[in-house]
Design an enzyme around this catalytic site. Sequence first.
Site, mmCIF file in Angstrom:
data_model
loop_
_atom_site.group_PDB
_atom_site.id
_atom_site.type_symbol
_atom_site.label_atom_id
_atom_site.label_comp_id
_atom_site.label_asym_id
_atom_site.label_seq_id
_atom_site.Cartn_x
_atom_site.Cartn_y
_atom_site.Cartn_z
ATOM 1 N N HIS A 25 1.921 -1.793 18.634
ATOM 2 C CA HIS A 25 2.053 -1.927 19.907
ATOM 3 C C HIS A 25 2.414 -3.757 20.352
ATOM 4 O O HIS A 25 2.273 -3.899 21.532
ATOM 5 C CB HIS A 25 0.992 -1.487 21.115
ATOM 6 C CG HIS A 25 0.579 -0.167 20.699
ATOM 7 N ND1 HIS A 25 1.159 0.816 21.182
ATOM 8 C CD2 HIS A 25 -0.444 0.273 19.904
ATOM 9 C CE1 HIS A 25 0.572 2.068 20.641
ATOM 10 N NE2 HIS A 25 -0.461 1.617 20.007
ATOM 11 N N SER A 37 21.125 -26.490 21.752
ATOM 12 C CA SER A 37 21.508 -26.213 22.890
ATOM 13 C C SER A 37 22.304 -27.321 23.449
ATOM 14 O O SER A 37 21.902 -28.436 23.106
ATOM 15 C CB SER A 37 20.482 -25.719 23.832
ATOM 16 O OG SER A 37 20.847 -26.035 25.037
ATOM 17 N N LYS A 88 15.675 -27.673 21.973
ATOM 18 C CA LYS A 88 15.871 -26.190 21.452
ATOM 19 C C LYS A 88 16.390 -26.140 20.232
ATOM 20 O O LYS A 88 17.119 -26.919 19.383
ATOM 21 C CB LYS A 88 17.206 -25.510 22.328
ATOM 22 C CG LYS A 88 16.718 -25.400 23.703
ATOM 23 C CD LYS A 88 15.943 -23.961 23.947
ATOM 24 C CE LYS A 88 16.827 -22.857 23.958
ATOM 25 N NZ LYS A 88 15.782 -21.783 24.426
ATOM 26 N N GLU A 96 19.688 -13.387 16.003
ATOM 27 C CA GLU A 96 20.086 -12.347 17.110
ATOM 28 C C GLU A 96 21.425 -11.865 16.746
ATOM 29 O O GLU A 96 21.845 -10.757 17.455
ATOM 30 C CB GLU A 96 20.284 -13.343 18.292
ATOM 31 C CG GLU A 96 18.924 -14.229 18.633
ATOM 32 C CD GLU A 96 19.322 -15.283 19.802
ATOM 33 O OE1 GLU A 96 19.419 -16.689 19.309
ATOM 34 O OE2 GLU A 96 19.201 -15.035 20.900
#
Length: 462
Positions: free
Chosen positions: A160, A281, A287, A294
Amino acid sequence: MTKSSNQMWGGRFAAGPDAIMEAINASIGFDKRLAPQDIAGSRAHAAMLAAQGIISDKDAEAIREGLLTILSEIEGGNFTFSTALEDIHMNVEARLKEIVGEPAGRLHTARSRNDQVAVDFRLWVRDQCDAVDGALEALMKALLAQAEAGADWVMPGFTHLQTAQPVTWGHHMLAYVEMFARDRSRFADARKRMNESPLGAAALAGTSFPIDRHATATALGFDRPTANSLDSVSDRDFALEFLAAASICAMHLSRFAEELVIWSSAQFRFVTMSDKWSTGSSIMPQKRNPDAAELIRAKIGRIFGANVALMTVMKGLPLTYSKDMQEDKEQVFDAADNFLLALAAMAGMVSDMTANRASLKAAASSGFSTATDLADWLVRELNLPFRDAHHVTGSLVAMAEGKGCDLPDLSLEDMQSVHKEIHADVFDVLGVENSVASRLSYGGTSPVRVREQVARWKEVLA
Ligand code: ARG
């Protein structure tokens, strides 16, 4: 003025197709990719026709040479593809006529575009199975190297996405090795099943010419010819099996990609992606984004989509060939391209990523991850029934939570206030290293077991 009719099949037509008809009908825009397979199939067919005395050796020689010329023209980018000629099959044949003249017209004896496209596409999908096999092997090796390096690095195991029990980094990496090995075997199974040659099924019924389908099957590396001509030209289950196997494997890739996204976040810091697989970024200088992970997670959508699309194309078609089946290729091409890209990116990312051992251990040591070890200790040492042990442990977790500490930080007095027989040995099982070391059951997370599995996989992948 009406356009003239098709030079390949236009005998009964007075006029050519509407421009929009030509646009919807043509597949050359994408099936030009099948040129090497189409030419290999045609060369095998021509050789067989000559061996069987159906065409002359001289004609077969001219055809086979001409086809090689066309292949080099296509590979060199010196071939003009024509939409009016619909597809790769007719583009190649029309060019063959320009090069060798009359013998070109004999190539299509005892053959139809229906068995031709079936053989071309099978050859192409078969090649993809081989490419996927190599890509999966590389990915498994990358995971195995991670597993070997971190066989005893402790990290939290989750259910979980809540801290469950401590596990080892090596164990987690090997979980994916198992998944990708099963994926690999699914492609191998599919390859075996698809490795039959439909060439010679002709339009749908076979042919009256004395062809030798075994010879063309062998020449093209197939195990045998397909046994039913109707089935041969009308099924695309080989492509569907490829997409189904790719979908399952892609699902595995996507789950791992999701873990890498989570693990590389500032909140987790379980892994650091190498610069090679991260992006920055344009506005936030701090970043370091896990874009490759992704994109792998996202690309999977195309593969699932292709599987559903081709299933849907096929599901209502009466036997045998229908033009609907021309819609099989783009889906499979796109899925295969993106799948192979995702596999390669994942292998690269895994090879180059660094596990942050200290963060893994710190995370493993929080969240009461050794509560099960405590309950097991109460069963083993104090002979409590497991349900009672579970309850006692639950009270201790609540106590620790109230004090804002973890289980090993409770004092012996604290513990004895919940169950008076608890003694100091209990602290031995509350450490995460001891916890994982104790999970010695076959398939368990203990470093001993993990190293055994690493050794087994090294042998398999050697
Ligand atoms: N371009 C067609 C396809 O991809 C080739 C087969 C055409 N056969 C036919 N009977 N029209 O399916």
